[in-house]
Every structure is written in C-alpha cells, then in structure tokens.
Design a protein around this motif. Structure first.
Motif, PDB file in Angstrom:
ATOM      1  N   LEU A  28       0.819  -0.992   0.069  1.00  6.02           N
ATOM      2  CA  LEU A  28      -0.367  -0.218   0.036  1.00  6.02           C
ATOM      3  C   LEU A  28       0.742   0.898  -0.111  1.00  6.02           C
ATOM      4  O   LEU A  28      -0.264   2.503  -0.016  1.00  6.02           O
ATOM      5  N   ILE A  29       2.569   1.216   0.735  1.00  3.30           N
ATOM      6  CA  ILE A  29       3.161   2.145   0.411  1.00  3.30           C
ATOM      7  C   ILE A  29       3.800   2.400  -0.420  1.00  3.30           C
ATOM      8  O   ILE A  29       4.524   3.251  -0.950  1.00  3.30           O
ATOM      9  N   PHE A  30       4.274   1.464  -1.031  1.00  2.00           N
ATOM     10  CA  PHE A  30       4.609   1.148  -2.069  1.00  2.00           C
ATOM     11  C   PHE A  30       4.445   2.589  -3.283  1.00  2.00           C
ATOM     12  O   PHE A  30       5.855   2.715  -4.536  1.00  2.00           O
ATOM     13  N   VAL A  31       3.241   2.749  -4.238  1.00  2.00           N
ATOM     14  CA  VAL A  31       3.018   3.583  -5.038  1.00  2.00           C
ATOM     15  C   VAL A  31       3.466   5.115  -4.960  1.00  2.00           C
ATOM     16  O   VAL A  31       3.836   5.524  -5.520  1.00  2.00           O
ATOM     17  N   PRO A  32       3.281   5.589  -3.804  1.00  2.00           N
ATOM     18  CA  PRO A  32       3.419   7.093  -3.647  1.00  2.00           C
ATOM     19  C   PRO A  32       5.204   6.746  -2.714  1.00  2.00           C
ATOM     20  O   PRO A  32       5.235   7.729  -3.162  1.00  2.00           O
ATOM     21  N   ALA A  33       5.643   5.606  -2.659  1.00  2.00           N
ATOM     22  CA  ALA A  33       6.791   5.903  -2.727  1.00  2.00           C
ATOM     23  C   ALA A  33       8.157   5.624  -3.587  1.00  2.00           C
ATOM     24  O   ALA A  33       8.830   6.052  -3.878  1.00  2.00           O
ATOM     25  N   PHE A  34       7.196   5.346  -4.300  1.00  2.00           N
ATOM     26  CA  PHE A  34       7.927   5.695  -6.043  1.00  2.00           C
ATOM     27  C   PHE A  34       7.961   7.189  -6.843  1.00  2.00           C
ATOM     28  O   PHE A  34       9.812   6.506  -6.864  1.00  2.00           O
ATOM     29  N   ILE A  65      14.806   0.541 -12.203  1.00  2.00           N
ATOM     30  CA  ILE A  65      14.759  -0.318 -11.771  1.00  2.00           C
ATOM     31  C   ILE A  65      15.479   0.162  -9.912  1.00  2.00           C
ATOM     32  O   ILE A  65      14.596   0.056  -8.557  1.00  2.00           O
ATOM     33  N   LEU A  66      16.364   0.952  -9.775  1.00  2.00           N
ATOM     34  CA  LEU A  66      16.856   0.739  -8.445  1.00  2.00           C
ATOM     35  C   LEU A  66      16.113   1.997  -7.687  1.00  2.00           C
ATOM     36  O   LEU A  66      15.945   2.156  -6.462  1.00  2.00           O
ATOM     37  N   GLN A  67      14.473   3.403  -8.418  1.00  2.00           N
ATOM     38  CA  GLN A  67      13.747   3.208  -8.315  1.00  2.00           C
ATOM     39  C   GLN A  67      12.761   2.955  -7.131  1.00  2.00           C
ATOM     40  O   GLN A  67      12.169   3.077  -6.107  1.00  2.00           O
ATOM     41  N   MET A  68      12.137   1.706  -8.174  1.00  3.84           N
ATOM     42  CA  MET A  68      11.724   0.454  -6.987  1.00  3.84           C
ATOM     43  C   MET A  68      12.498  -0.452  -6.499  1.00  3.84           C
ATOM     44  O   MET A  68      11.701  -0.765  -5.059  1.00  3.84           O
ATOM     45  N   LYS A  69      13.798  -0.230  -6.227  1.00  2.00           N
ATOM     46  CA  LYS A  69      14.461  -0.896  -5.153  1.00  2.00           C
ATOM     47  C   LYS A  69      14.174   0.447  -3.960  1.00  2.00           C
ATOM     48  O   LYS A  69      13.812  -0.497  -3.204  1.00  2.00           O
ATOM     49  N   VAL A  70      14.298   1.480  -4.630  1.00  2.00           N
ATOM     50  CA  VAL A  70      14.372   2.272  -3.252  1.00  2.00           C
ATOM     51  C   VAL A  70      13.031   2.383  -3.081  1.00  2.00           C
ATOM     52  O   VAL A  70      12.630   3.177  -1.562  1.00  2.00           O
ATOM     53  N   ALA A  71      11.924   2.663  -3.320  1.00  3.12           N
ATOM     54  CA  ALA A  71      10.874   2.719  -2.969  1.00  3.12           C
ATOM     55  C   ALA A  71      10.028   1.272  -1.968  1.00  3.12           C
ATOM     56  O   ALA A  71       9.821   1.808  -0.815  1.00  3.12           O
ATOM     57  N   PHE A  72      10.775   0.413  -2.429  1.00  2.00           N
ATOM     58  CA  PHE A  72      10.247  -1.013  -1.172  1.00  2.00           C
ATOM     59  C   PHE A  72      11.600  -0.234  -0.508  1.00  2.00           C
ATOM     60  O   PHE A  72      10.876  -1.084   0.823  1.00  2.00           O
ATOM     61  N   VAL A  73      12.153  -0.744  -0.069  1.00  2.00           N
ATOM     62  CA  VAL A  73      12.920   0.640   1.353  1.00  2.00           C
ATOM     63  C   VAL A  73      12.210   1.380   1.838  1.00  2.00           C
ATOM     64  O   VAL A  73      12.365   1.092   3.265  1.00  2.00           O
ATOM     65  N   ILE A  74      12.055   2.362   1.449  1.00  2.00           N
ATOM     66  CA  ILE A  74      10.867   3.662   1.749  1.00  2.00           C
ATOM     67  C   ILE A  74       9.461   3.129   2.689  1.00  2.00           C
ATOM     68  O   ILE A  74       9.216   3.179   3.804  1.00  2.00           O
ATOM     69  N   ALA A  75       9.231   1.750   1.579  1.00  2.00           N
ATOM     70  CA  ALA A  75       8.478   1.763   1.979  1.00  2.00           C
ATOM     71  C   ALA A  75       8.563   0.421   3.895  1.00  2.00           C
ATOM     72  O   ALA A  75       7.178   0.770   4.590  1.00  2.00           O
ATOM     73  N   ILE A  76       8.895   0.442   3.386  1.00  2.00           N
ATOM     74  CA  ILE A  76       9.551  -1.163   4.656  1.00  2.00           C
ATOM     75  C   ILE A  76       9.685  -0.342   5.900  1.00  2.00           C
ATOM     76  O   ILE A  76       9.308  -0.710   7.052  1.00  2.00           O
ATOM     77  N   LEU A  77      10.413   1.475   5.452  1.00  2.00           N
ATOM     78  CA  LEU A  77      10.628   2.062   6.429  1.00  2.00           C
ATOM     79  C   LEU A  77       9.609   2.594   7.102  1.00  2.00           C
ATOM     80  O   LEU A  77       9.471   2.834   8.641  1.00  2.00           O
ATOM     81  N   VAL A 147      25.090   4.461 -10.190  1.00  2.00           N
ATOM     82  CA  VAL A 147      24.624   4.991  -9.020  1.00  2.00           C
ATOM     83  C   VAL A 147      23.797   3.525  -9.014  1.00  2.00           C
ATOM     84  O   VAL A 147      23.578   3.557  -7.815  1.00  2.00           O
ATOM     85  N   SER A 148      23.242   2.705  -9.947  1.00  2.00           N
ATOM     86  CA  SER A 148      22.519   1.557  -9.182  1.00  2.00           C
ATOM     87  C   SER A 148      23.387   0.891  -8.259  1.00  2.00           C
ATOM     88  O   SER A 148      23.261   1.059  -6.900  1.00  2.00           O
ATOM     89  N   GLN A 149      24.781   0.835  -8.439  1.00  2.00           N
ATOM     90  CA  GLN A 149      25.828  -0.238  -7.646  1.00  2.00           C
ATOM     91  C   GLN A 149      25.872   0.636  -6.269  1.00  2.00           C
ATOM     92  O   GLN A 149      25.462   0.657  -4.841  1.00  2.00           O
ATOM     93  N   VAL A 150      25.743   1.765  -5.824  1.00  2.00           N
ATOM     94  CA  VAL A 150      26.037   3.181  -4.822  1.00  2.00           C
ATOM     95  C   VAL A 150      25.376   3.039  -4.039  1.00  2.00           C
ATOM     96  O   VAL A 150      25.082   2.789  -3.295  1.00  2.00           O
ATOM     97  N   VAL A 151      24.060   3.197  -5.001  1.00  2.00           N
ATOM     98  CA  VAL A 151      22.544   3.389  -3.531  1.00  2.00           C
ATOM     99  C   VAL A 151      21.935   1.669  -4.183  1.00  2.00           C
ATOM    100  O   VAL A 151      21.209   1.638  -1.944  1.00  2.00           O
ATOM    101  N   SER A 152      22.407   1.008  -4.223  1.00  2.00           N
ATOM    102  CA  SER A 152      21.925  -0.089  -3.787  1.00  2.00           C
ATOM    103  C   SER A 152      22.506   0.048  -3.089  1.00  2.00           C
ATOM    104  O   SER A 152      21.822  -1.142  -1.526  1.00  2.00           O
ATOM    105  N   LEU A 153      24.049  -0.322  -2.740  1.00  2.00           N
ATOM    106  CA  LEU A 153      24.519  -0.466  -1.248  1.00  2.00           C
ATOM    107  C   LEU A 153      24.291   0.075  -0.344  1.00  2.00           C
ATOM    108  O   LEU A 153      24.135  -0.604   1.618  1.00  2.00           O
TER     109      LEU A 153
END
Length: 233
Positions: A28-34, A65-77, A147-153
C-alpha cells in the motif's frame, strides 16, 4: 499427537496471516513511495557521496529498477512500526495477552532502533565505506561509480543496520519472557560476539571497516539489552 499437529497448524496459519498483513502494508505504501524515490536517490547521491560528484548508469532501465528498489525500502521504513507490531505479537503471544503495554513499548523501541540503525549507516558508515573505496584511486586508476551499485549498497546496508540494531530488544524479550535465563546469555557472551561478527561479515561488503562499524554498536546494544533485562526482573 493430534493436539500437537493442530497447534502447529495454528502457528503456521498465524505466521501466514502475519506475513500477508506485512506484505499488504508494504504494498500500500509502495506506490506513493515510488514517486518519492527520485528525491531520495538525489539526496543519497548529492549529500552522502561527496567524494564522487558524478555517478553513471549503464543500462536504459537501470534507474527505473533502482527507483523501485528505493521505493521498496522506503515502504519498509514507513511500515516498520506496523510490521514490528505484527511480528512481536506473533513471537510473544503470551505477553501480548497479559502485558499489552509491554508489546507497545517493544514496538516503539523497535521502530526507533531500526530507523536509528539506518540513519547511523547512512550518515556514519556509508560515507566511510565510500571514502575507503575511493582511497585506492591513483593517477592511473580512477573510479567510475555506477549509481545503481552505490545506492543499492546504501539501501542494503541501511536494512542490515536496522535489523542488527534489534539485538537489545531480542535479548531483552528472551530474558523477560523466560525463554532464556539471564545467566545463560551472560555465559554465552563469546559465542554471541562471534555470531555478531559472522552476521556483520555476511551483511556488509567484504571489507573489515564496514564489518567492524556494524559489529561494534551491535554488541554494545546487546550488552544494553542485557543490562535492562537484568534490572527489570
């Protein structure tokens, strides 16, 4: 025997229900987090990676894909307080029935520790790891950072720190609930330290610096959990 099978089935159903509720909360939080993800990526690249002013991407869909990863982490937080509540309610059902306030306190402290661990990673550990990697640059060897490696790390380390910072609550909960005796945990300190070092080695990049930065506060928090468990008995 049927009672044991019924009890196991009940626990598995409770676990399934807990996991589904947690996943729904994150979804539910993933969409606005994206939509907030690009701003977070910009913050990470500009504020935290000062030693590498320009980051690159090497595939057309890499940033998406990186934005999706970031959105997933934001949603978890954002969903973590609810996730912590569901998990602690599943793990400590007896305490939830008798001491509802205890569960509420654990959820609050769990959320604070998770966010604190993620913040400690981003503002203390992560810049040190980046600077450590950049220190190997020479006139003939120059880094080109993706950017993907740095942000993913950064995201992975944030989650790892947030989870490892739950150690004092795990220790406190085990002792408070009577699952493990206080003296037993005290006598197992060397094994706990080795376990923390192993987990830190698994969860961090293969360098001693980041492993020690994660393991040191985790062990100190473990001792803090023991301290509060001893004085609350």
């Amino acid at each position: 025997m049927p009672d044991k099978e019924e009890s196991l089935a009940t626990h598995l159903e409770a676990l399934r229900s807990t996991l589904i509720r947690c996943l729904v909360a994150v979804a539910l939080i993933f969409v606005p987090a994206f939509f907030a993800a690009p701003y977070c990526i910009d913050f990470l690249t500009k504020t935290l990676v000062k030693s590498a002013p320009v980051l690159h991407y090497f595939a057309p869909m890499e940033v998406f894909i990186l934005q999706m990863k970031v959105a997933f982490v934001i949603a978890i937080l954002i969903a973590f307080p609810y996730i912590a509540y569901r998990i602690w309610k599943f793990i400590l059902p007896a305490l939830y029935e008798n001491e509802k306030k205890f569960i509420c306190k654990i959820v609050g402290f769990s959320s604070i520790l998770f966010i604190g661990g993620a913040a400690f990673c981003l503002f203390v550990c992560f810049p040190l790891v980046i600077n450590f990697g950049m220190s190997f640059a020479t006139l003939n060897i120059q880094p080109i950072m993706g950017v993907s490696q740095v942000v993913s790390l950064a995201l992975w380390l944030s989650i790892a720190f947030g989870l490892m910072f739950q150690f004092p609550l795990v220790t406190y909960g085990l002792v408070r609930s009577g699952i493990v005796e206080y003296k037993t945990i005290c006598n197992k300190r060397p094994y706990v330290l080795v376990g923390i070092l192993i987990l830190a080695a698994i969860l961090t990049p293969p360098d001693v610096l980041s492993q020690l930065i994660l393991a040191t506060p985790t062990y100190l928090l473990f001792e803090l959990g023991l301290f509060f468990a001893r004085h609350s008995r």
